[in-house]
Design an enzyme around this catalytic site. Structure first.
Site, PDB file in Angstrom:
ATOM      1  N   ALA A  66       0.829  -1.126   0.086  1.00 56.91           N
ATOM      2  CA  ALA A  66       0.231  -0.084   0.112  1.00 56.91           C
ATOM      3  C   ALA A  66       0.679   1.236  -0.117  1.00 56.91           C
ATOM      4  O   ALA A  66       2.085   1.167   0.403  1.00 56.91           O
ATOM      5  CB  ALA A  66      -0.935  -0.029   1.233  1.00 56.91           C
ATOM      6  N   GLY A 111       0.801  -5.122   0.698  1.00 59.13           N
ATOM      7  CA  GLY A 111      -0.519  -5.213   0.168  1.00 59.13           C
ATOM      8  C   GLY A 111      -0.203  -5.776  -1.292  1.00 59.13           C
ATOM      9  O   GLY A 111      -1.141  -6.473  -1.929  1.00 59.13           O
ATOM     10  N   GLU A 114      -0.394  -9.558  -0.714  1.00 63.51           N
ATOM     11  CA  GLU A 114      -1.882  -9.821  -0.287  1.00 63.51           C
ATOM     12  C   GLU A 114      -2.627  -9.717  -1.741  1.00 63.51           C
ATOM     13  O   GLU A 114      -3.715 -10.437  -2.010  1.00 63.51           O
ATOM     14  CB  GLU A 114      -2.449  -8.646   0.474  1.00 63.51           C
ATOM     15  CG  GLU A 114      -1.896  -8.856   1.831  1.00 63.51           C
ATOM     16  CD  GLU A 114      -2.361  -7.743   2.825  1.00 63.51           C
ATOM     17  OE1 GLU A 114      -1.833  -6.539   2.725  1.00 63.51           O
ATOM     18  OE2 GLU A 114      -3.140  -8.048   3.946  1.00 63.51           O
ATOM     19  N   GLU A 134       4.474  -5.380   7.249  1.00 64.54           N
ATOM     20  CA  GLU A 134       4.005  -4.099   7.892  1.00 64.54           C
ATOM     21  C   GLU A 134       4.595  -4.124   9.341  1.00 64.54           C
ATOM     22  O   GLU A 134       4.352  -3.013   9.797  1.00 64.54           O
ATOM     23  CB  GLU A 134       2.280  -4.681   7.913  1.00 64.54           C
ATOM     24  CG  GLU A 134       1.721  -4.579   6.648  1.00 64.54           C
ATOM     25  CD  GLU A 134       1.837  -5.797   5.731  1.00 64.54           C
ATOM     26  OE1 GLU A 134       2.680  -6.500   5.933  1.00 64.54           O
ATOM     27  OE2 GLU A 134       1.017  -5.929   4.803  1.00 64.54           O
TER      28      GLU A 134
HETATM   29  N1  CO8 Z   1       4.522   3.212  -0.740  1.00 62.38           N
HETATM   30  C1  CO8 Z   1       4.962   4.463  -1.219  1.00 62.38           C
HETATM   31  N2  CO8 Z   1       6.244   4.681  -1.686  1.00 62.38           N
HETATM   32  C2  CO8 Z   1       6.921   3.665  -1.895  1.00 62.38           C
HETATM   33  C3  CO8 Z   1       6.646   2.389  -1.463  1.00 62.38           C
HETATM   34  C4  CO8 Z   1       5.408   2.067  -0.768  1.00 62.38           C
HETATM   35  N3  CO8 Z   1       4.937   0.893  -0.102  1.00 62.38           N
HETATM   36  N4  CO8 Z   1       7.733   1.142  -1.576  1.00 62.38           N
HETATM   37  C5  CO8 Z   1       8.711   2.000  -2.334  1.00 62.38           C
HETATM   38  N5  CO8 Z   1       8.125   3.270  -2.399  1.00 62.38           N
HETATM   39  C6  CO8 Z   1       9.063   4.494  -3.070  1.00 62.38           C
HETATM   40  C7  CO8 Z   1      10.280   4.778  -2.358  1.00 62.38           C
HETATM   41  O1  CO8 Z   1       9.746   5.844  -1.123  1.00 62.38           O
HETATM   42  C8  CO8 Z   1      11.205   5.561  -3.141  1.00 62.38           C
HETATM   43  O2  CO8 Z   1      10.426   6.844  -3.572  1.00 62.38           O
HETATM   44  P1  CO8 Z   1      11.589   7.963  -3.712  1.00 62.38           P
HETATM   45  O3  CO8 Z   1      12.301   7.590  -5.007  1.00 62.38           O
HETATM   46  O4  CO8 Z   1      10.844   9.292  -3.920  1.00 62.38           O
HETATM   47  O5  CO8 Z   1      12.486   7.894  -2.595  1.00 62.38           O
HETATM   48  C9  CO8 Z   1      10.796   4.746  -4.512  1.00 62.38           C
HETATM   49  O6  CO8 Z   1       9.644   3.925  -4.189  1.00 62.38           O
HETATM   50  C10 CO8 Z   1      11.905   3.626  -4.758  1.00 62.38           C
HETATM   51  O7  CO8 Z   1      11.819   2.879  -3.545  1.00 62.38           O
HETATM   52  P2  CO8 Z   1      13.538   2.688  -2.786  1.00 62.38           P
HETATM   53  O8  CO8 Z   1      14.299   3.833  -3.125  1.00 62.38           O
HETATM   54  O9  CO8 Z   1      12.913   2.288  -1.391  1.00 62.38           O
HETATM   55  O10 CO8 Z   1      13.917   1.427  -3.475  1.00 62.38           O
HETATM   56  P3  CO8 Z   1      14.955   0.276  -2.971  1.00 62.38           P
HETATM   57  O11 CO8 Z   1      15.433  -0.362  -4.031  1.00 62.38           O
HETATM   58  O12 CO8 Z   1      15.891   0.803  -2.124  1.00 62.38           O
HETATM   59  O13 CO8 Z   1      14.074  -0.412  -1.855  1.00 62.38           O
HETATM   60  C11 CO8 Z   1      12.096  -1.793  -1.226  1.00 62.38           C
HETATM   61  C12 CO8 Z   1      12.973  -1.390  -2.409  1.00 62.38           C
HETATM   62  C13 CO8 Z   1      12.930  -2.662  -0.344  1.00 62.38           C
HETATM   63  C14 CO8 Z   1      10.833  -2.562  -1.634  1.00 62.38           C
HETATM   64  C15 CO8 Z   1      11.735  -0.494  -0.537  1.00 62.38           C
HETATM   65  O14 CO8 Z   1      11.152   0.542  -1.395  1.00 62.38           O
HETATM   66  C16 CO8 Z   1      10.651  -0.618   0.801  1.00 62.38           C
HETATM   67  O15 CO8 Z   1      10.757  -1.339   1.629  1.00 62.38           O
HETATM   68  N6  CO8 Z   1       9.495  -0.299   0.230  1.00 62.38           N
HETATM   69  C17 CO8 Z   1       8.351  -0.347   1.406  1.00 62.38           C
HETATM   70  C18 CO8 Z   1       7.758  -2.051   1.413  1.00 62.38           C
HETATM   71  C19 CO8 Z   1       6.808  -1.986   2.451  1.00 62.38           C
HETATM   72  O16 CO8 Z   1       7.040  -2.039   3.793  1.00 62.38           O
HETATM   73  N7  CO8 Z   1       5.466  -2.523   2.134  1.00 62.38           N
HETATM   74  C20 CO8 Z   1       4.503  -2.545   2.872  1.00 62.38           C
HETATM   75  C21 CO8 Z   1       3.494  -1.312   2.938  1.00 62.38           C
HETATM   76  S1  CO8 Z   1       2.546  -1.329   4.120  1.00 62.38           S
HETATM   77  C22 CO8 Z   1       1.140  -2.341   3.346  1.00 62.38           C
HETATM   78  O17 CO8 Z   1       1.357  -2.639   2.191  1.00 62.38           O
HETATM   79  C23 CO8 Z   1      -0.242  -2.455   4.186  1.00 62.38           C
HETATM   80  C24 CO8 Z   1      -1.296  -3.268   3.479  1.00 62.38           C
HETATM   81  C25 CO8 Z   1      -2.615  -3.343   3.869  1.00 62.38           C
HETATM   82  C26 CO8 Z   1      -3.053  -1.895   3.986  1.00 62.38           C
HETATM   83  C27 CO8 Z   1      -4.598  -1.909   5.038  1.00 62.38           C
HETATM   84  C28 CO8 Z   1      -5.152  -0.583   4.728  1.00 62.38           C
HETATM   85  C29 CO8 Z   1      -5.107   0.401   5.725  1.00 62.38           C
END
Ligand code: CO8
Length: 260
Positions: A66, A111, A114, A134
């Site tokens: 998400a 997400g 999921e 998460e």
């Molecule tokens: N949301 C928003 N932006 C994101 C997300 C995300 N989930 N994942 C990556 N991005 C963005 C980064 O912020 C970055 O943006 P910017 O270039 O502006 O800095 C860009 O994408 C590229 O990402 P990275 O620079 O971080 O890329 P890396 O190769 O270094 O890392 C990763 C890749 C490991 C995937 C890393 O981006 C990461 O850890 N992302 C988050 C993963 C995460 O925690 N996902 C779970 C989110 S919570 C969720 O999904 C809950 C679902 C249920 C919701 C229920 C409703 C309430």
């Protein structure tokens, strides 16, 4: 129908839906979820589409979860609504009445994992990484992850993945049954499309009933699930496709199913 965050392609009876926000690794914001809901409902209603393939744009990510920008400002009320909205979209995918193949081309996190689990079958690139991180954000899965992951891989492994939060490799995901098959990243879309084309030859009404028998039947006690199966088995006997399939076998020719 035009979308800002989705790409739609067709290859015969196979529809290919690509989540297209590569700058944020295809994170699902509210708009993308809504576009996904509308696109999937359209594909569900379109009889010329027999199978859908769902993937993410770029070679790095399927869906990285998400959109954390939206999660960061949620309130108890909006968080609950957001979770219910996402769960509804994933239910639409799971119960579309035709197979949806997740082609997991990279990160499938939170997400994104999921979403893949709501699909019928999961093919993963050997470079993919899957998980429910998460806990590291002080959150829990909210799009059905606690439920679908435990059903797919068992309670103990689901507890480990969700409490620990660490992503796993595609190979490990295959080993525990989280994905059906791992293929070389460069071959993923070709393999997914080939597999989809193969499924698309199946009798559509029988496919719909198989999906329903397994999805709904899993929620029932065994005896009720078997009774449900028998009822669908009886219903499928009313179709032209059943007559065509059995006649084609007896006449030693290929069946041609019409979805009637
Ligand atoms: N949301 C928003 N932006 C994101 C997300 C995300 N989930 N994942 C990556 N991005 C963005 C980064 O912020 C970055 O943006 P910017 O270039 O502006 O800095 C860009 O994408 C590229 O990402 P990275 O620079 O971080 O890329 P890396 O190769 O270094 O890392 C990763 C890749 C490991 C995937 C890393 O981006 C990461 O850890 N992302 C988050 C993963 C995460 O925690 N996902 C779970 C989110 S919570 C969720 O999904 C809950 C679902 C249920 C919701 C229920 C409703 C309430």
């Amino acid at each position: 129908m035009a979308f800002d965050n989705l790409l739609l392609d067709r290859d015969g009876a196979v529809a290919i839906v690509t989540i297209n926000r590569p700058k944020v690794l295809n994170a699902l914001n509210a708009q993308t979820l809504d576009e996904l809901r509308r696109a999937m409902l359209d594909l569900g209603r379109d009889d010329s589409v027999r199978v859908a393939v769902l993937t993410g744009a770029g070679d790095k990510s399927f869906v990285a979860g998400a959109d954390i920008n939206e999660l960061a400002v949620q309130t108890p009320t909006s968080g609950r609504e957001h979770a219910l909205t996402g769960q509804h979209v994933f239910d639409v995918i799971e119960n579309l009445g035709k197979p949806v193949i997740a082609a997991i081309n990279g990160y499938a996190l939170g997400g994104g994992c999921e979403l893949a689990m709501a699909c019928t079958i999961r093919l993963a690139a050997d470079t993919a990484r899957l998980g429910q991180p998460e806990i590291g954000l002080g959150l829990i899965p909210g799009y059905g992850g606690t439920q679908r992951l435990a059903r797919l891989v068992g309670k103990g492994r689901a507890m480990e993945l969700i409490l620990g939060g660490a992503p796993i490799s595609a190979a490990e995901a295959e080993r525990i049954g989280l994905v059906n098959r791992v293929v070389a990243a460069a071959e993923l879309m070709a393999e997914a499309t080939k597999f989809a084309q193969q499924l698309a030859k199946g009798a559509p009404i029988a496919m719909r009933y198989i999906l329903s028998a397994i999805n709904k039947g899993l929620e029932m006690p065994l005896a009720e699930g078997c009774l449900f199966e028998a009822t669908l088995f009886g219903l499928v006997a009313s179709t032209e496709d059943m007559r065509e399939g059995t006649a084609a076998f007896l006449e030693k020719r290929k069946a041609s199913f019409k979805g009637r």
